[in-house]
Design a protein around this motif. Structure first.
Motif: not given
Ligand SMILES: *Cc1c(COP(=O)(O)O)cnc(C)c1O
Length: 378
Positions: A60, A62, A65, A87, A132, A158, A160, A189, A192
């Protein structure tokens, strides 16, 4: 009209159902559920898409990171500079590793970390900057990379929320978000922009040694099976998710176009409204609209949200409490950080439904009701 949702993954799935089902059933038939060709092929496809040398899939975003911070050798007591307007995952992993998150404010227009504030927050303990790319808009990477170079800091992106965004440097070169820093992290996720049918994540780097270390850490710190050289964790993308993602990656560009088109529709409806600011589109990057987030001025946000809900229109506040004000960070002196832009934004943001399957009838319905409420309240 189809019912409104923040994200419509079901309609999206039905458009590519045959391809996805075939790919998933093939994994079941192969019984190779963890690792193997399907996962490796997806990692290679994503690396090619990104133009990055290595992609290491993991469980995932998280974990991505956390593994990034471990691979860079960050230790308890080190500091990482991050936005608070994000987040929680971005900063939670630092705290978990006993690394001190140093929160800095964001830019009022892009909602991403403000390079001027980064520079002020650097101390001898600073080891990394974690920008981010919030809501799908890229942080000011040119300035961030310059600061990192001058102060000898790592950069962990980041990514994501922004997979597929293209960032342009002033020399004309263009790079995908997630490939500019030492390490880029993303999440699959389901909601996303490139969503799996469960959890998933990936780590990008161009550095061979770092890639090797990341691979080891994600796999119990092993260099070779049952030989564990460093403390690691267990973080894998499973083959069924990789199979889904391999199919969906072909459509990512189309998904981005659909999101940008939907954002354009909203923009046209809300542009120049005295009580609404539409998302800023910085010319240095291609916003991929993971979220479509408005700022409200002098409008009762909760009442608007309630009104929309009564009409069957979902809306969300991303995020109602910024990271530095979360109880989790009391021990790190979270609320002692002075972040006026973050606090200001937190009180004003509201996100409307944004996904690849929105049609104009749905969007017109949303727009009409937002405007009706806002115009009544100003
Ligand atoms: C979704 C998200 C994460 C974490 O991703 P997961 O797959 O849910 O662990 C980290 N940073 C940001 C900015 C996110 O939107």
């Amino acid at each position: 009209m189809r019912p409104l949702q923040m994200v419509d993954t079901k309609t999206q799935y039905h458009k590519i159902k045959d391809q996805v089902d075939t790919a998933v059933l093939a994994v079941m038939e192969s019984s190779q559920f963890i690792g193997g060709k399907v996962v490796n092929d997806f990692a290679a496809s994503l690396a090619a898409y990104h133009g990055s040398k290595h992609v290491i899939p993991c469980a995932n975003g998280t974990d991505a990171l956390q593994i990034a911070m471990m691979a860079l050798g960050l230790e308890p007591g080190d500091e990482v500079i991050t936005p608070s307007f994000t987040y929680i995952a971005t900063v939670e992993v630092a705290a978990l590793l006993r690394i001190r998150p140093v929160f800095v404010d964001v830019d009022k227009q892009t909602f991403c970390i403000d390079p001027v504030e980064i520079e002020k927050a650097i101390t001898p303990k600073t080891k990394a900057i974690v920008p981010v790319h919030l809501y799908g808009q890229a942080a000011n990477m040119e300035a961030i990379l310059d600061i990192a170079r001058r102060h000898n800091l790592y950069v962990i992106e980041d990514n994501a929320q922004a997979i597929g965004n293209d960032y342009s440097f002033s020399d004309g070169s263009v790079k995908k978000t997630g490939t500019m820093g030492h390490i880029g992290c993303t999440s699959f996720y389901p909601s996303k922009n490139l969503g799996a049918f469960g959890d998933g994540g990936a780590i990008c780097t161009d550095d061979d040694q770092l890639a090797e270390k990341i691979r080891m850490i994600a796999s119990h710190g092993q260099s070779k099976r049952y030989y564990h050289d460093v403390v690691g964790c267990n973080s894998r993308l499973d083959a069924m998710q990789a199979a889904v993602l391999q199919v969906k990656l072909q459509y990512l560009e189309g998904y981005i176009q659909a999101r940008r088109k939907a954002a354009g529709f909203y923009d046209a409806a809300f542009n120049n409204h005295p009580a609404i600011s539409i998302p800023f589109r910085h010319p240095n990057n291609r916003h991929v609209f993971h979220q479509y987030t408005l700022l409200l001025h002098g409008v009762d946000r909760d009442a608007l949200s309630q009104y929309l809900a009564e009409k069957g229109i979902p809306s969300m506040i991303y995020y109602p409490v910024p990271a530095h004000r979360q109880k989790m960070f009391d021990a790190f002196g979270g609320s002692s950080f002075h972040l006026p832009v973050t606090d200001w934004l937190t009180e004003r943001v509201i996100s409307l439904p944004m996904h690849t399957e929105l049609d104009e009838e749905q969007q017109q319905f949303i727009v009409d009701h937002v405007l009706e409420f806002v115009n009544r309240s100003i």
